[in-house]
Design an enzyme around this catalytic site. Structure first.
Site, PDB file in Angstrom:
ATOM      1  N   SER A 279       0.815  -1.216   0.000  1.00 14.58           N
ATOM      2  CA  SER A 279       0.000   0.000   0.000  1.00 14.58           C
ATOM      3  C   SER A 279       0.847   1.264   0.000  1.00 14.58           C
ATOM      4  O   SER A 279       0.416   2.295  -0.522  1.00 14.58           O
ATOM      5  CB  SER A 279      -0.921   0.014   1.214  1.00 14.58           C
TER       6      SER A 279
ATOM      7  N   THR B   2      -1.326   4.440   3.372  1.00 14.69           N
ATOM      8  CA  THR B   2      -2.052   5.092   2.272  1.00 14.69           C
ATOM      9  C   THR B   2      -2.192   6.602   2.483  1.00 14.69           C
ATOM     10  O   THR B   2      -1.723   7.374   1.634  1.00 14.69           O
ATOM     11  CB  THR B   2      -3.419   4.417   2.036  1.00 14.69           C
TER      12      THR B   2
ATOM     13  N   HIS C 154      -4.152  -2.073  -4.871  1.00 12.27           N
ATOM     14  CA  HIS C 154      -3.857  -3.456  -5.294  1.00 12.27           C
ATOM     15  C   HIS C 154      -5.023  -4.331  -4.847  1.00 12.27           C
ATOM     16  O   HIS C 154      -5.908  -3.867  -4.129  1.00 12.27           O
ATOM     17  CB  HIS C 154      -2.561  -3.951  -4.634  1.00 12.27           C
TER      18      HIS C 154
HETATM   19 MG    MG Z   1      -4.339   1.637   3.245  1.00 13.47          MG
HETATM   20 ZN    ZN Z   2      -2.492  -5.091   2.651  1.00 12.10          ZN
END
Ligand code: MG
Ligand code: ZN
Length: 373
Positions: A90, A143, A312
């Site tokens: 991530s 993220t 992903h």
């Molecule tokens: Mg994340």
């Molecule tokens: Zn993950």
């Protein structure tokens, strides 16, 4: 003649056996700008962490064969691999969106040589746009961190919180208050420092998000929990409400100069890692409600580009024979991530840039082109 033939064969053999070197998409911001019909004022980028096509499909079927995602007119696919691995994590995935570079797994806001790279959120801020982050993980998780922090490793949560202080993000909603309040690496109290930086900060233990009185002259911070907020099946319900509130707040804050907002459905990925189909579906449908709230804003506003994608896929999730709309029979191939291409959904002015197949880094270029950065 024979020698020549031998060299040809050796050459052919070498080409055939060398690993496929991924080719970066050569499309530039200027190329993208030529395709643009109308510029958006605002961008809302929504990331479903670990949300591959099967996660979306399972959510769709279990929701009476409908999702807010069906409201998007433009759909593309991105290639999610990182510079170090065909299967990204991530951190590298979000850095590709935020800064337009392929980097190594674990990297937050730095390139493959660990050099800091500017992010679209920082650029938006420097150009006078309002900015915001809404997540269902901690606000320092990989993220969201990739949009404001620059560290070698995603595990450096307190360093990431310290980098948060260097920005002036107008709104944040997420977990992780302990990285601000009770730090182990220094004595700073970042909650107090945030208040000194014109933030009104609330926390879920004290106040419901819906009870907060908004002050458009101040920045807005809302901590939902220490560490990562709980799964939605355990009572977490703020994401759709936060996704309704954030665009309205930022629209006011921006004084018509536009805003950049990133909203993450962080925990679809957790369900994938746990190989728990019901967990995935619950988080997927919670994220889809947030998407609906954002689309309602964008439909009324008319100046907002909404992009929904994932970093992903997680779990190598499959819907197996015997499944019905009442009950999914799940299959999983891994407890980790996979490298399948990831759908991108776009709505509003600038959406026309997002059809086709492209690198994950192209999303950064397309957003910059749309905002004329
Ligand atoms: Mg994340
Ligand atoms: Zn993950």
């Amino acid at each position: 003649m024979k020698v020549k033939k031998l060299f040809f064969l050796i050459g052919f053999f070498m080409v055939a056996c060398s690993p496929a070197a991924p080719v970066q998409n050569p499309v530039t911001e200027a190329d993208e700008a030529k395709k643009l019909n109308k510029r958006p004022l605002n961008i809302i980028l929504m990331i479903g962490d670990g949300m591959g096509l099967t996660q979306i499909s399972a959510g769709l079927y279990r929701n009476g064969n409908k999702l807010n995602l069906e409201r998007f007119p433009v759909i593309g696919l991105h290639k999610s691999y990182s510079s170090s691995d065909l299967v990204t994590d991530s951190a590298a995935g979000a850095t590709a969106f935020a800064s337009g570079v392929k980097t190594y797994n674990g990297a937050v806001g730095v390139d493959k040589d660990a050099v800091s790279v500017p992010t679209i959120l920082e650029e938006a801020e420097s150009k006078g746009l309002a900015t915001g982050l809404v997540v269902t993980s901690s606000i320092t998780h990989a993220t969201p961190a990739a949009f404001y922090a620059h560290v070698r490793s995603r595990d450096q949560y307190e360093d990431i919180a310290a980098d948060f202080m260097k920005t002036d993000i107008d709104l944040f909603i997420g977990g992780g208050r302990q990285y601000f309040e009770r730090r182990k690496t220094d004595d700073r109290d970042l909650w107090k420092e945030l208040e000194a930086k014109n933030y009104v900060i609330s926390a879920l233990a004290k106040q419901e998000l819906s009870d907060v009185v908004l002050d458009f002259n101040k920045n807005f911070g809302f901590f939902t929990a220490e560490g990562d907020p709980v799964p939605t099946a355990s009572g977490r319900d703020y994401l759709p409400a936060a996704s309704r509130l954030a665009p309205v707040f930022l629209n006011q804050r921006s004084k018509s100069k536009g805003f950049f907002l990133m909203i993450e459905g962080s925990r679809i990925d957790w369900g994938g890692h746990a190989n728990d189909s019901q967990y995935i579906i619950d988080e997927m449908l919670d994220f889809d409600k947030a998407i609906g709230a954002v689309l309602d804003f964008a439909a009324e506003d008319g100046n907002t580009l909404v992009i929904v994608t994932a970093d992903h896929e997680t779990g190598g999730y499959a819907i197996m024979l015997g499944s019905s709309t009442d009950s999914i029979v799940p299959g999983f191939t891994t407890k980790g991530h996979t490298a399948s291409m990831i759908p991108v959904f776009a709505y509003g002015p600038g959406a026309e840039l997002f059809g086709g197949i492209y690198e994950n880094t192209a999303i950064f270029k397309k957003m910059r082109a749309a905002l004329n950065f």
